[in-house]
Design a protein around this motif. Structure first.
Motif, PDB file in Angstrom:
ATOM      1  N   ARG A   1       8.410  69.550   5.395  1.00 37.67           N
ATOM      2  CA  ARG A   1       9.599  69.558   4.543  1.00 37.67           C
ATOM      3  C   ARG A   1       9.479  70.490   3.351  1.00 37.67           C
ATOM      4  O   ARG A   1      10.357  70.538   2.500  1.00 37.67           O
TER       5      ARG A   1
ATOM      6  N   CYS B 256      17.525  69.199  -7.863  1.00 34.93           N
ATOM      7  CA  CYS B 256      16.261  69.060  -7.139  1.00 34.93           C
ATOM      8  C   CYS B 256      15.873  67.586  -7.029  1.00 34.93           C
ATOM      9  O   CYS B 256      15.632  66.922  -8.048  1.00 34.93           O
ATOM     10  N   THR B 257      15.857  67.073  -5.822  1.00 34.83           N
ATOM     11  CA  THR B 257      15.447  65.691  -5.549  1.00 34.83           C
ATOM     12  C   THR B 257      14.547  65.709  -4.304  1.00 34.83           C
ATOM     13  O   THR B 257      14.496  66.718  -3.592  1.00 34.83           O
ATOM     14  N   PRO B 258      13.855  64.605  -4.003  1.00 29.14           N
ATOM     15  CA  PRO B 258      13.032  64.597  -2.781  1.00 29.14           C
ATOM     16  C   PRO B 258      13.857  64.853  -1.518  1.00 29.14           C
ATOM     17  O   PRO B 258      13.343  65.377  -0.537  1.00 29.14           O
ATOM     18  N   GLU B 259      15.150  64.469  -1.531  1.00 31.01           N
ATOM     19  CA  GLU B 259      15.994  64.727  -0.359  1.00 31.01           C
ATOM     20  C   GLU B 259      16.349  66.206  -0.250  1.00 31.01           C
ATOM     21  O   GLU B 259      16.492  66.742   0.834  1.00 31.01           O
ATOM     22  N   ARG B 260      16.515  66.870  -1.395  1.00 30.60           N
ATOM     23  CA  ARG B 260      16.848  68.299  -1.416  1.00 30.60           C
ATOM     24  C   ARG B 260      15.931  69.003  -2.401  1.00 30.60           C
ATOM     25  O   ARG B 260      16.341  69.390  -3.499  1.00 30.60           O
TER      26      ARG B 260
ATOM     27  N   TYR C 287      10.041  61.264 -10.105  1.00 26.79           N
ATOM     28  CA  TYR C 287      11.363  60.889  -9.569  1.00 26.79           C
ATOM     29  C   TYR C 287      11.304  59.493  -8.953  1.00 26.79           C
ATOM     30  O   TYR C 287      12.145  58.638  -9.245  1.00 26.79           O
ATOM     31  N   HIS C 288      10.290  59.237  -8.113  1.00 23.74           N
ATOM     32  CA  HIS C 288      10.217  57.953  -7.416  1.00 23.74           C
ATOM     33  C   HIS C 288      10.068  56.790  -8.388  1.00 23.74           C
ATOM     34  O   HIS C 288      10.580  55.703  -8.158  1.00 23.74           O
TER      35      HIS C 288
END
Ligand code: SF4
Length: 362
Positions: A94, A335-339, A356-357
């Motif tokens: 990813r 910007c996030t873990p998904e994107r 973030y988490h």
């Protein structure tokens, strides 16, 4: 659970926290080198148990985060080549390249597989002699012995359809590079216990002496990290700059000699690009001349590819301990873990993903 419970013991953690409050008389900044330690610090709120005078900054010790963009692009190009079976640890799939990631190559029909060991990739090569099998060899000194073993065995068995895309990095040159940056603010290090389990800690003594910084080899559980910080602050307060070993249950000074011998047999020390930081001299491992036929970059003609980082991403400053994730304007929005825009948001060991988490804003 033995070897877990005693290192998550609230009473022991409180004792080190109280000890730190007792001995700290001035501001100090310490860098934990390893992304696994960063994750533990944020997950367990270890930094919130410290006196306000102690600042923890997060180092470049997440292999996914420091793998340069150009290497991701090379991986994508090789994986998209017909007849290639591309193997990788799962968290590399990813990591965003310039336009897409390895998962996208897989979705488009590329044969991209997650393996748990380079020896699994070697077995795939032996089971599929008509295919080209490539393993994405990333990581620090911790993964180097297994990757070296895969190449060594491939040579012994004369497996000709197996190769490595090598992006190995070494910890001590990165620590020296950080200490050489004019804006650096690191006064002490927690060194990564698992790296030292392989390499020992003899390499750190010249660094501690040359830059006058204490270095404490530290484990990954909350009590380990609190004790490592305590040992580091005690040295700083006493004006000492030595290498100490908090993680003695796994680490000795000499390290794992057979593993080091295997690394020296298969790899040589080379300059290496670090994502967000740039080239650090003699900071990586490349294949030794006699194993050069296993080099995927040469085999697939991608050795000279380059790629530029997204301008907005400040992960390089985060990996040098100069900025924190929440100081990035894209953090948690664009910007996030998904994107993810940068590698420090992809890996669970990346500082941005950890902040973030666990919803950390300070
Ligand atoms: S939040 Fe995203 S864009 Fe910002 S530094 Fe982290 S990875 Fe880069």
């Amino acid at each position: 659970m033995k070897f877990i419970d005693e290192y998550r013991d609230a009473h022991a953690a409180r004792q080190f926290s109280e000890g730190l409050h007792r001995i700290t008389t001035k501001p100090w900044t310490i860098m934990e080198v390893c992304g696994g330690q960063t994750h533990s610090i944020v997950k367990f709120g270890i930094d919130e148990l410290l006196p306000p005078a102690i600042t923890l900054v997060h180092g470049p010790g997440c292999p996914v985060c420091v793998t340069p963009l150009e290497k991701i692009e090379k991986a994508i190009e090789i994986a998209a080549t017909p007849n290639v079976l591309f193997c990788s640890f799962g968290d590399m799939l990813r990591v965003p390249g310039a336009s897409r990631d390895l998962l996208a190559v897989k979705a488009e029909g590329g044969d991209v597989r997650i393996v748990y060991s380079p020896l699994d990739a070697l077995k795939l090569a032996m089971d599929n002699p008509e295919r080209e099998v490539v393993f994405f060899a990333v990581g620090f000194e911790t993964t180097a012995p297994a990757n070296a073993m895969a190449v060594y065995q491939a040579a012994q068995k004369d497996v000709r359809n197996f190769s490595l895309l090598v992006s190995h990095v070494l910890v001590p040159p990165a620590m020296e590079a950080i200490l050489s940056f004019p804006e650096h603010r690191v006064q002490g290090f927690l060194a990564a216990g698992h790296v030292c389990a392989v390499m020992g800690y003899w390499e750190y003594e010249p660094i501690a002496a040359r830059y006058h910084v204490p270095i404490v080899v530290t484990g990954f559980e909350p009590v380990d990290i609190l004790q490592g910080i305590y040992m580091c602050i005690r040295q700083l307060e006493e004006g000492r700059a030595e290498v100490e070993n908090q993680y003695a249950r796994s680490v000795n000074k000499a390290g794992n000699q057979p593993a080091q011998k295997l690394i020296r047999e298969v790899f040589r020390v080379v300059p290496r690009q670090w994502r967000g930081i740039g080239e650090i001299p003699q900071s990586g491992l490349g294949l030794e001349e006699k194993y050069a036929r296993f080099d995927a970059e040469t085999r697939f003609g991608v050795a000279h590819h380059t790629a530029d980082e997204p301008a907005e991403c400040i992960s390089g400053l985060i990996l040098q301990g100069i900025k924190k994730p929440f100081e990035c304007p894209a953090f948690g929005g664009r910007c996030t873990p998904e994107r993810p825009m940068g590698a420090t948001m992809v890996s669970s060991e990346g500082a941005c993903a950890a902040y973030y988490h666990y919803r950390r804003k300070s």
